[in-house]
Design a protein around this motif. Structure first.
Motif, PDB file in Angstrom:
ATOM      1  N   CYS A   1       0.832  -1.210   0.000  1.00  0.00           N
ATOM      2  CA  CYS A   1       0.000   0.000   0.000  1.00  0.00           C
ATOM      3  C   CYS A   1       0.863   1.255   0.000  1.00  0.00           C
ATOM      4  O   CYS A   1       0.544   2.238  -0.679  1.00  0.00           O
ATOM      5  CB  CYS A   1      -0.931   0.015   1.209  1.00  0.00           C
ATOM      6  N   VAL A   2       1.951   1.240   0.743  1.00  0.00           N
ATOM      7  CA  VAL A   2       2.846   2.400   0.787  1.00  0.00           C
ATOM      8  C   VAL A   2       3.476   2.620  -0.580  1.00  0.00           C
ATOM      9  O   VAL A   2       3.558   3.754  -1.064  1.00  0.00           O
ATOM     10  CB  VAL A   2       3.920   2.220   1.887  1.00  0.00           C
ATOM     11  N   ASN A   3       3.917   1.547  -1.219  1.00  0.00           N
ATOM     12  CA  ASN A   3       4.545   1.666  -2.539  1.00  0.00           C
ATOM     13  C   ASN A   3       3.556   2.151  -3.590  1.00  0.00           C
ATOM     14  O   ASN A   3       3.947   2.801  -4.566  1.00  0.00           O
ATOM     15  CB  ASN A   3       5.156   0.338  -2.969  1.00  0.00           C
ATOM     16  N   ALA A   4       2.269   1.849  -3.395  1.00  0.00           N
ATOM     17  CA  ALA A   4       1.240   2.286  -4.339  1.00  0.00           C
ATOM     18  C   ALA A   4       0.671   3.658  -3.968  1.00  0.00           C
ATOM     19  O   ALA A   4      -0.253   4.137  -4.620  1.00  0.00           O
ATOM     20  CB  ALA A   4       0.110   1.264  -4.380  1.00  0.00           C
ATOM     21  N   ASN A   5       1.218   4.294  -2.930  1.00  0.00           N
ATOM     22  CA  ASN A   5       0.745   5.600  -2.439  1.00  0.00           C
ATOM     23  C   ASN A   5      -0.737   5.568  -2.054  1.00  0.00           C
ATOM     24  O   ASN A   5      -1.453   6.542  -2.259  1.00  0.00           O
ATOM     25  CB  ASN A   5       1.010   6.707  -3.457  1.00  0.00           C
ATOM     26  N   ASP A   6      -1.180   4.455  -1.502  1.00  0.00           N
ATOM     27  CA  ASP A   6      -2.565   4.292  -1.047  1.00  0.00           C
ATOM     28  C   ASP A   6      -2.595   4.524   0.463  1.00  0.00           C
ATOM     29  O   ASP A   6      -2.407   3.595   1.244  1.00  0.00           O
ATOM     30  CB  ASP A   6      -3.068   2.896  -1.404  1.00  0.00           C
ATOM     31  N   LYS A   7      -2.819   5.783   0.860  1.00  0.00           N
ATOM     32  CA  LYS A   7      -2.752   6.117   2.281  1.00  0.00           C
ATOM     33  C   LYS A   7      -3.863   5.456   3.083  1.00  0.00           C
ATOM     34  O   LYS A   7      -3.626   4.944   4.176  1.00  0.00           O
ATOM     35  CB  LYS A   7      -2.802   7.629   2.479  1.00  0.00           C
ATOM     36  N   ALA A   8      -5.085   5.427   2.556  1.00  0.00           N
ATOM     37  CA  ALA A   8      -6.197   4.813   3.285  1.00  0.00           C
ATOM     38  C   ALA A   8      -5.963   3.317   3.493  1.00  0.00           C
ATOM     39  O   ALA A   8      -6.168   2.788   4.585  1.00  0.00           O
ATOM     40  CB  ALA A   8      -7.505   5.042   2.534  1.00  0.00           C
ATOM     41  N   GLY A   9      -5.518   2.649   2.448  1.00  0.00           N
ATOM     42  CA  GLY A   9      -5.222   1.220   2.561  1.00  0.00           C
ATOM     43  C   GLY A   9      -4.068   0.960   3.506  1.00  0.00           C
ATOM     44  O   GLY A   9      -4.070  -0.026   4.257  1.00  0.00           O
ATOM     45  N   ALA A  10      -3.083   1.852   3.483  1.00  0.00           N
ATOM     46  CA  ALA A  10      -1.920   1.692   4.356  1.00  0.00           C
ATOM     47  C   ALA A  10      -2.323   1.853   5.824  1.00  0.00           C
ATOM     48  O   ALA A  10      -1.806   1.134   6.688  1.00  0.00           O
ATOM     49  CB  ALA A  10      -0.836   2.695   3.989  1.00  0.00           C
ATOM     50  N   GLU A  11      -3.244   2.783   6.102  1.00  0.00           N
ATOM     51  CA  GLU A  11      -3.688   2.967   7.488  1.00  0.00           C
ATOM     52  C   GLU A  11      -4.400   1.720   8.009  1.00  0.00           C
ATOM     53  O   GLU A  11      -4.177   1.297   9.145  1.00  0.00           O
ATOM     54  CB  GLU A  11      -4.610   4.180   7.588  1.00  0.00           C
ATOM     55  N   VAL A  12      -5.241   1.141   7.180  1.00  0.00           N
ATOM     56  CA  VAL A  12      -5.951  -0.082   7.586  1.00  0.00           C
ATOM     57  C   VAL A  12      -4.957  -1.226   7.778  1.00  0.00           C
ATOM     58  O   VAL A  12      -5.019  -1.963   8.775  1.00  0.00           O
ATOM     59  CB  VAL A  12      -7.014  -0.455   6.527  1.00  0.00           C
ATOM     60  N   ALA A  13      -4.027  -1.370   6.839  1.00  0.00           N
ATOM     61  CA  ALA A  13      -3.033  -2.439   6.931  1.00  0.00           C
ATOM     62  C   ALA A  13      -2.140  -2.241   8.157  1.00  0.00           C
ATOM     63  O   ALA A  13      -1.761  -3.214   8.823  1.00  0.00           O
ATOM     64  CB  ALA A  13      -2.195  -2.491   5.661  1.00  0.00           C
ATOM     65  N   MET A  14      -1.809  -0.986   8.462  1.00  0.00           N
ATOM     66  CA  MET A  14      -0.964  -0.714   9.620  1.00  0.00           C
ATOM     67  C   MET A  14      -1.712  -1.068  10.907  1.00  0.00           C
ATOM     68  O   MET A  14      -1.133  -1.664  11.821  1.00  0.00           O
ATOM     69  CB  MET A  14      -0.539   0.747   9.652  1.00  0.00           C
ATOM     70  N   HIS A  15      -2.980  -0.736  10.976  1.00  0.00           N
ATOM     71  CA  HIS A  15      -3.773  -1.059  12.160  1.00  0.00           C
ATOM     72  C   HIS A  15      -3.809  -2.577  12.379  1.00  0.00           C
ATOM     73  O   HIS A  15      -3.609  -3.064  13.509  1.00  0.00           O
ATOM     74  CB  HIS A  15      -5.194  -0.505  12.009  1.00  0.00           C
TER      75      HIS A  15
END
Length: 86
Positions: free
Chosen positions: A37-51
């Motif tokens: 998600c970070v590599n794809a610049n998907d901030k919303a997806g990255a937040e969910v994945a990080m949680h």
């Protein structure tokens, strides 16, 4: 021939080893999803994945599967990577 207690210990160790490997695998998979998600610049997806990753990392630390400092280091690096997206 091994003693009965040694055989029982080996069975318990084998079960624990498989459970620990499964937990570590889940953690690594969730971190890979976050990185994607970070590599794809998907901030919303990255937040969910990080949680989700944080939950799995904390669980692994509480169970003694991973060392607390290792978990904290991984969480810190993930948070830093998410903040760089903003």
């Amino acid at each position: 021939m091994a003693k009965k207690s040694a055989q029982k210990s080996e069975r318990r160790n084998q079960v624990r080893r498989m459970l620990n490997r499964a937990a570590k695998s889940k953690v690594r998979t969730s971190i890979k999803k976050f990185d994607a998600c970070v590599n794809a610049n998907d901030k919303a997806g990255a937040e969910v994945a990080m949680h989700d990753s944080f939950k799995l990392l904390d669980s692994a630390a509480n169970k003694g599967i991973m060392h607390r400092n290792t978990v904290d280091r991984k969480k810190s690096r993930m948070a830093h990577a998410l903040n760089k997206l903003a």
